[in-house]
Design a protein around this motif. Structure first.
Motif, PDB file in Angstrom:
ATOM      1  N   ARG A   1     -32.265 102.249  18.266  1.00 53.95           N
ATOM      2  CA  ARG A   1     -31.770 102.005  19.632  1.00 53.95           C
ATOM      3  C   ARG A   1     -31.027 100.675  19.695  1.00 53.95           C
ATOM      4  O   ARG A   1     -29.980 100.572  20.343  1.00 53.95           O
ATOM      5  CB  ARG A   1     -32.931 102.029  20.620  1.00 53.95           C
ATOM      6  N   HIS A   2     -31.545  99.659  19.037  1.00 50.02           N
ATOM      7  CA  HIS A   2     -30.870  98.359  19.029  1.00 50.02           C
ATOM      8  C   HIS A   2     -29.515  98.450  18.321  1.00 50.02           C
ATOM      9  O   HIS A   2     -28.579  97.718  18.657  1.00 50.02           O
ATOM     10  CB  HIS A   2     -31.755  97.310  18.350  1.00 50.02           C
ATOM     11  N   ALA A   3     -29.406  99.363  17.356  1.00 49.43           N
ATOM     12  CA  ALA A   3     -28.163  99.494  16.590  1.00 49.43           C
ATOM     13  C   ALA A   3     -27.039 100.133  17.407  1.00 49.43           C
ATOM     14  O   ALA A   3     -25.865  99.857  17.162  1.00 49.43           O
ATOM     15  CB  ALA A   3     -28.407 100.311  15.320  1.00 49.43           C
ATOM     16  N   PHE A   4     -27.383 100.994  18.392  1.00 51.03           N
ATOM     17  CA  PHE A   4     -26.309 101.681  19.116  1.00 51.03           C
ATOM     18  C   PHE A   4     -26.267 101.385  20.616  1.00 51.03           C
ATOM     19  O   PHE A   4     -25.292 101.749  21.284  1.00 51.03           O
ATOM     20  CB  PHE A   4     -26.396 103.198  18.909  1.00 51.03           C
ATOM     21  N   SER A   5     -27.272 100.725  21.163  1.00 45.34           N
ATOM     22  CA  SER A   5     -27.323 100.559  22.620  1.00 45.34           C
ATOM     23  C   SER A   5     -26.161  99.721  23.155  1.00 45.34           C
ATOM     24  O   SER A   5     -25.630 100.009  24.239  1.00 45.34           O
ATOM     25  CB  SER A   5     -28.663  99.951  23.050  1.00 45.34           C
ATOM     26  N   ASP A   6     -25.732  98.710  22.424  1.00 48.70           N
ATOM     27  CA  ASP A   6     -24.602  97.900  22.898  1.00 48.70           C
ATOM     28  C   ASP A   6     -23.322  98.728  22.988  1.00 48.70           C
ATOM     29  O   ASP A   6     -22.515  98.565  23.909  1.00 48.70           O
ATOM     30  CB  ASP A   6     -24.379  96.702  21.971  1.00 48.70           C
ATOM     31  N   ALA A   7     -23.126  99.619  22.024  1.00 54.41           N
ATOM     32  CA  ALA A   7     -21.913 100.448  22.017  1.00 54.41           C
ATOM     33  C   ALA A   7     -21.878 101.388  23.211  1.00 54.41           C
ATOM     34  O   ALA A   7     -20.806 101.756  23.694  1.00 54.41           O
ATOM     35  CB  ALA A   7     -21.834 101.241  20.712  1.00 54.41           C
ATOM     36  N   LEU A   8     -23.062 101.766  23.709  1.00 52.28           N
ATOM     37  CA  LEU A   8     -23.126 102.694  24.832  1.00 52.28           C
ATOM     38  C   LEU A   8     -23.313 101.980  26.168  1.00 52.28           C
ATOM     39  O   LEU A   8     -23.422 102.633  27.213  1.00 52.28           O
ATOM     40  CB  LEU A   8     -24.256 103.707  24.627  1.00 52.28           C
ATOM     41  N   ALA A   9     -23.343 100.646  26.146  1.00 53.60           N
ATOM     42  CA  ALA A   9     -23.479  99.893  27.388  1.00 53.60           C
ATOM     43  C   ALA A   9     -22.278 100.163  28.290  1.00 53.60           C
ATOM     44  O   ALA A   9     -21.129 100.011  27.869  1.00 53.60           O
ATOM     45  CB  ALA A   9     -23.591  98.394  27.096  1.00 53.60           C
ATOM     46  N   GLY A  10     -22.528 100.576  29.512  1.00 53.85           N
ATOM     47  CA  GLY A  10     -21.457 100.901  30.440  1.00 53.85           C
ATOM     48  C   GLY A  10     -21.028 102.353  30.391  1.00 53.85           C
ATOM     49  O   GLY A  10     -20.195 102.780  31.193  1.00 53.85           O
ATOM     50  N   ALA A  11     -21.590 103.134  29.467  1.00 51.44           N
ATOM     51  CA  ALA A  11     -21.294 104.567  29.402  1.00 51.44           C
ATOM     52  C   ALA A  11     -22.126 105.317  30.439  1.00 51.44           C
ATOM     53  O   ALA A  11     -23.177 104.840  30.879  1.00 51.44           O
ATOM     54  CB  ALA A  11     -21.579 105.107  28.010  1.00 51.44           C
ATOM     55  N   GLU A  12     -21.670 106.487  30.802  1.00 51.26           N
ATOM     56  CA  GLU A  12     -22.415 107.313  31.755  1.00 51.26           C
ATOM     57  C   GLU A  12     -23.543 108.085  31.081  1.00 51.26           C
ATOM     58  O   GLU A  12     -24.531 108.429  31.728  1.00 51.26           O
ATOM     59  CB  GLU A  12     -21.467 108.281  32.460  1.00 51.26           C
ATOM     60  N   ASP A  13     -23.381 108.358  29.814  1.00 50.52           N
ATOM     61  CA  ASP A  13     -24.400 109.119  29.106  1.00 50.52           C
ATOM     62  C   ASP A  13     -24.175 108.966  27.614  1.00 50.52           C
ATOM     63  O   ASP A  13     -23.141 108.470  27.167  1.00 50.52           O
ATOM     64  CB  ASP A  13     -24.337 110.591  29.492  1.00 50.52           C
ATOM     65  N   GLY A  14     -25.144 109.398  26.853  1.00 49.19           N
ATOM     66  CA  GLY A  14     -25.039 109.345  25.400  1.00 49.19           C
ATOM     67  C   GLY A  14     -26.410 109.378  24.769  1.00 49.19           C
ATOM     68  O   GLY A  14     -27.437 109.155  25.439  1.00 49.19           O
ATOM     69  N   GLU A  15     -26.437 109.641  23.477  1.00 49.15           N
ATOM     70  CA  GLU A  15     -27.714 109.733  22.775  1.00 49.15           C
ATOM     71  C   GLU A  15     -27.499 109.729  21.271  1.00 49.15           C
ATOM     72  O   GLU A  15     -26.397 110.024  20.789  1.00 49.15           O
ATOM     73  CB  GLU A  15     -28.475 110.999  23.168  1.00 49.15           C
ATOM     74  N   LEU A  16     -28.560 109.399  20.564  1.00 51.37           N
ATOM     75  CA  LEU A  16     -28.615 109.589  19.122  1.00 51.37           C
ATOM     76  C   LEU A  16     -29.384 110.873  18.880  1.00 51.37           C
ATOM     77  O   LEU A  16     -30.565 110.979  19.247  1.00 51.37           O
ATOM     78  CB  LEU A  16     -29.309 108.414  18.442  1.00 51.37           C
ATOM     79  N   PHE A  17     -28.722 111.850  18.289  1.00 50.53           N
ATOM     80  CA  PHE A  17     -29.332 113.144  18.012  1.00 50.53           C
ATOM     81  C   PHE A  17     -29.712 113.192  16.539  1.00 50.53           C
ATOM     82  O   PHE A  17     -28.850 113.088  15.665  1.00 50.53           O
ATOM     83  CB  PHE A  17     -28.357 114.269  18.347  1.00 50.53           C
ATOM     84  N   LEU A  18     -30.998 113.320  16.252  1.00 46.81           N
ATOM     85  CA  LEU A  18     -31.517 113.368  14.888  1.00 46.81           C
ATOM     86  C   LEU A  18     -31.941 114.792  14.554  1.00 46.81           C
ATOM     87  O   LEU A  18     -32.496 115.498  15.406  1.00 46.81           O
ATOM     88  CB  LEU A  18     -32.723 112.444  14.745  1.00 46.81           C
ATOM     89  N   GLU A  19     -31.710 115.189  13.330  1.00 43.88           N
ATOM     90  CA  GLU A  19     -32.108 116.524  12.919  1.00 43.88           C
ATOM     91  C   GLU A  19     -32.476 116.547  11.443  1.00 43.88           C
ATOM     92  O   GLU A  19     -31.813 115.934  10.610  1.00 43.88           O
ATOM     93  CB  GLU A  19     -30.958 117.515  13.157  1.00 43.88           C
ATOM     94  N   HIS A  20     -33.565 117.236  11.134  1.00 43.46           N
ATOM     95  CA  HIS A  20     -33.837 117.586   9.734  1.00 43.46           C
ATOM     96  C   HIS A  20     -34.509 118.958   9.718  1.00 43.46           C
ATOM     97  O   HIS A  20     -35.191 119.347  10.669  1.00 43.46           O
ATOM     98  CB  HIS A  20     -34.679 116.527   9.018  1.00 43.46           C
ATOM     99  N   GLY A  21     -34.267 119.694   8.667  1.00 49.17           N
ATOM    100  CA  GLY A  21     -34.823 121.037   8.614  1.00 49.17           C
ATOM    101  C   GLY A  21     -34.587 121.714   7.290  1.00 49.17           C
ATOM    102  O   GLY A  21     -33.913 121.185   6.399  1.00 49.17           O
ATOM    103  N   THR A  22     -35.161 122.895   7.173  1.00 51.29           N
ATOM    104  CA  THR A  22     -34.993 123.724   5.981  1.00 51.29           C
ATOM    105  C   THR A  22     -34.683 125.152   6.409  1.00 51.29           C
ATOM    106  O   THR A  22     -35.066 125.582   7.508  1.00 51.29           O
ATOM    107  CB  THR A  22     -36.250 123.729   5.099  1.00 51.29           C
TER     108      THR A  22
END
Length: 470
Positions: A17-38
């Motif tokens: 969150r600390h790595a991307f929160s500044d980049a999204l400051a002032g945005a209306e929405d956004g998220e980091l979507f993580l996925e792993h699977g088989t």
């Protein structure tokens, strides 16, 4: 495999969150979507195990939303540096604008499926044995069988959705499917039949002989019917659609036109028509992502919004659209839990989950008897639809000519041609035999494929164009 979405990554929620929160400051929405699977697929064809594949995936996608602009970056690199590089790119979507971050989706404690691993349980030998048994069963049952193809596929997908405000939603999604196709030959003529089933469940149910034999018998029945099929004459006629899987026509010809993005942009035949009569009285269409263990069901969508039962058309009146967060916000509406993506490498968009029409009052036999010279369509294959006009072309894989209220010859080569908005208004009878499809649907949109479900009772539609031999 762990249910923790961060387990394959070299960072935790706080550092990410600390790595991307500044980049999204002032945005209306956004998220980091993580996925792993088989995922695993076995194909038994031509008397032997022809394909056995296993795949493991992991990755993340970072999104920044500002008005209609979207910045998106994704990577399979599990490091914090990769997140920071993605953050340096997606923030450009803000273009100097500053807005308030939209509220996080409401959290839910609901679970529509168990956190199970259909890839690891049962093991490879049990799945391979099942496919061999299906092949042997069909070849022993009918001497006209010349080819059997059976496949089994399973996957487990663990996702995490981390927002700049620290809100984290997770989901552990199993998915299984069994397909059977059989070819029969008589007097030099070959015809095929196929069927399948699945859902968000364990493979255990399909290992039971009663389950897979019923599917094998159905595939063989369709192949035998097709051996008797004759060419259908083209023309306009009344058509009765069977229950269950024929709702794929509803899904394509109507469902996509009710997704929020097409309506916000004005490219759907249903754009700007909320509150209007768009279908015959008695027609109620619903998209429901909350059905237990169904193929199209999700505890949360791919933006973290809990899925819901969304009424789209009620007694013929257009009352709602399927919405993701961005299009809902731009249209001044509420998100409906329909924000879906194929994988971490794709942006979410409004997509269907399980889309179906509710029951009516008519007996199926009554509907057939009402046809003087028409078509009874039970199974469908591929189709093409234009979202703007709603025009569709669908190929029937099992259909019968009806004369004087009696089912006559099975026909081959029949296609249904029309447009969704008009077809909705020409529904004259709605059956009381509602059924969902067996769990085989895959929906494509903008290059992304996602699992879906469809359902309906039998329907009588007046004046569809039937394409055929002449």
């Amino acid at each position: 495999m762990s249910s923790d979405p961060f387990s394959p990554f070299e960072f935790d929620a706080d550092s990410a969150r600390h790595a991307f929160s500044d980049a999204l400051a002032g945005a209306e929405d956004g998220e980091l979507f993580l996925e792993h699977g088989t995922s695993e697929t076995l194909v038994f064809d031509d008397g032997r195990l022809k394909t056995a594949s296993f795949d493991a995936t992991r990755g993340f996608g970072l999104r920044c939303v500002s008005g209609e602009a979207v910045g998106y970056a994704h990577s399979s690199d599990p490091t914090l540096d990769a997140v920071k590089r993605a953050a340096s790119v997606v923030g450009a979507a803000r273009e100097g604008r500053s807005s308030r971050l939209s509220d996080a989706p409401v959290r839910t404690n609901r679970h529509l499926y168990d956190a199970i691993d259909p890839v690891g349980d049962p093991g490879f030998d049990a799945k391979s044995t099942l496919l061999q048994e299906i092949d042997a069963y069909l070849r022993a049952k009918d001497s006209e069988v010349v080819q059997v193809s059976a496949s089994i596929a399973g996957s487990r997908r663990v996702i995490g959705i981390l927002r700049p405000d620290g809100n984290l939603n997770t989901d552990d999604r199993p998915l299984v499917r069994l397909n059977i196709s059989v070819t029969v030959e008589r007097d030099g003529r070959r015809e095929s039949g196929s069927t399948g089933a699945g859902g968000r469940d364990a493979f255990e149910v399909w290992l039971k002989p009663d389950s897979w034999k019923s599917l094998a018998d159905e595939a063989l029945r369709i192949a035998r019917v097709n051996l008797e099929a004759v060419d259908v004459k083209a023309g306009q006629m009344d058509v009765v659609l069977g229950p269950g899987w024929p709702a794929v026509l509803l899904h394509e010809a109507v469902g996509h036109g009710l997704e929020g993005d097409f309506n916000r942009k004005g490219t759907s035949a249903f754009a700007g028509r909320l509150g209007e009569q768009v279908a015959a009285r008695g027609v109620t269409v619903i998209d429901d992502g909350t059905l237990d263990k169904r193929r199209g069901s999700l505890t949360i969508d791919d933006e973290g919004t809990p899925t819901e039962r969304t009424i789209l058309i009620e007694d013929g009146i257009l009352v709602g659209y399927m919405q993701d967060r961005q299009n809902a916000r731009l249209m001044g509406m509420e998100a409906t839990g329909n924000g879906r993506r194929e994988s971490y490498a794709h942006m979410p968009m409004p997509r269907m989950t399980n889309t179906y029409m509710l029951d009516g009052e008519h007996e199926p036999a009554e509907m057939i008897e009402s046809l003087e010279d028409g078509l009874y369509a039970v199974g469908f294959g591929g189709g093409q639809v234009d979202i703007t006009s709603g025009k569709f072309v669908f190929q029937c894989t099992e259909a019968y000519r009806v004369r004087n209220g009696k089912i006559a010859d099975p026909v081959k080569g029949a296609t249904l041609i029309g447009d969704g908005p008009t077809a909705l208004t020409r529904i004259s009878m709605i059956g009381n035999d509602f059924a969902m499809d067996p769990g085989i649907g895959v929906c494509g949109k903008a290059g992304q494929g996602v699992p879906v479900g469809v359902g309906q009772p039998s329907l009588k539609i007046a004046g569809l164009t039937v394409g055929g031999a002449g």
